[in-house]
Scaffold this active site. Structure first.
Site, mmCIF file in Angstrom:
data_model
loop_
_atom_site.group_PDB
_atom_site.id
_atom_site.type_symbol
_atom_site.label_atom_id
_atom_site.label_comp_id
_atom_site.label_asym_id
_atom_site.label_seq_id
_atom_site.Cartn_x
_atom_site.Cartn_y
_atom_site.Cartn_z
ATOM 1 N N ASP A 8 0.876 -1.159 0.000
ATOM 2 C CA ASP A 8 0.000 0.000 0.000
ATOM 3 C C ASP A 8 0.923 1.222 0.000
ATOM 4 O O ASP A 8 2.141 1.089 0.193
ATOM 5 C CB ASP A 8 -0.881 -0.035 1.252
ATOM 6 C CG ASP A 8 -1.748 1.202 1.399
ATOM 7 O OD1 ASP A 8 -2.360 1.629 0.401
ATOM 8 O OD2 ASP A 8 -1.804 1.751 2.515
ATOM 9 N N ASP A 10 -0.097 5.106 1.116
ATOM 10 C CA ASP A 10 -0.308 6.051 2.215
ATOM 11 C C ASP A 10 -0.224 5.343 3.559
ATOM 12 O O ASP A 10 -0.932 4.371 3.812
ATOM 13 C CB ASP A 10 -1.679 6.723 2.079
ATOM 14 C CG ASP A 10 -1.763 7.611 0.856
ATOM 15 O OD1 ASP A 10 -1.082 8.642 0.831
ATOM 16 O OD2 ASP A 10 -2.503 7.259 -0.088
#
Length: 221
Positions: A8, A10
């Site tokens: 991922d 953020d």
């Protein structure tokens, strides 16, 4: 056997979650709503349109402001990434180590492509990723697994042979729904959230990634 590691973005690669929370608070205020940074946690891991619509419903704002609210949030996040964003501890070392293995490396994010590309350029880390995919134009963003399934397909890997690395509950649900092994690296202050219990491995930060016996076992190293 794990063949592919999918990050991922953020809250995993870049310390952007506090920037997202402030941007949500500021942008919602411009359109007449009031939320706090603590409340802003509720939309962590969602796609930008889902974030905007979440707070429009919560604050009772005009539904027609959705696109403008999305742009206001995103513009502020990108500005803050460029001016004060930082890679999280252990990210660069983890990427450099993975690049010496035969594992494929990908990125699967709910963020729009222009934010993904801004982050990869700002920190010169695009060279580590074979592919990056966004949930921006998918029918459903995280916690739906589609963005992870798309990343696995682009990397020619069965989902069960992928290791996903997430910081949010919504992202973790998406990875597990895709039938991937999942590491969670919760944001400070969220470590004791019982919903992270579905993770296969929990790390305090990616500084632990290379030395973790659990990670080495999963990766067959």
């Amino acid at each position: 056997m794990i063949e592919t590691v999918i990050f991922d973005m953020d809250g995993v690669l870049v310390d952007s979650e506090p920037l997202w929370r402030r941007a949500k608070v500021n942008a919602v205020a411009k359109f007449g709503g009031t939320i706090t940074e603590q409340l802003a946690y509720q939309s962590t891991g969602l796609r930008i349109d889902e974030i905007a619509n979440y707070w429009i419903r919560y604050c009772g704002l005009d539904e027609n402001c959705s696109v403008d609210l999305q742009n206001a949030i995103l513009d502020e996040v990108i500005e803050q990434i460029n001016s004060k964003g930082e890679l999280l501890p252990g990210v660069l070392a983890s990427l450099e180590w993975l690049s010496t293995t035969n594992l494929k490396i990908g990125l699967a994010s709910s963020s729009p492509l222009r934010l993904i590309e801004a982050v990869l350029q700002a920190f010169d880390i695009g060279k580590f990723f074979e592919i990056y995919v966004s949930a921006e134009y998918l029918t459903h963003g995280k916690p739906h697994p589609q963005v992870y399934l798309d990343a696995a397909e682009k990397l020619a890997t069965e989902p069960r042979n992928c290791l996903a690395i997430e910081d949010s509950v919504n992202g973790l649900i998406a990875a597990k729904a895709a039938r991937m092994t999942a590491i969670c690296v919760p944001e400070p202050g969220q470590e004791n959230n019982p919903r992270f219990g579905i993770a296969d491995i929990k790390l305090a930060s990616l500084e632990q990634f290379i030395g973790s016996a659990q990670v080495k076992k999963v990766l067959g190293r």
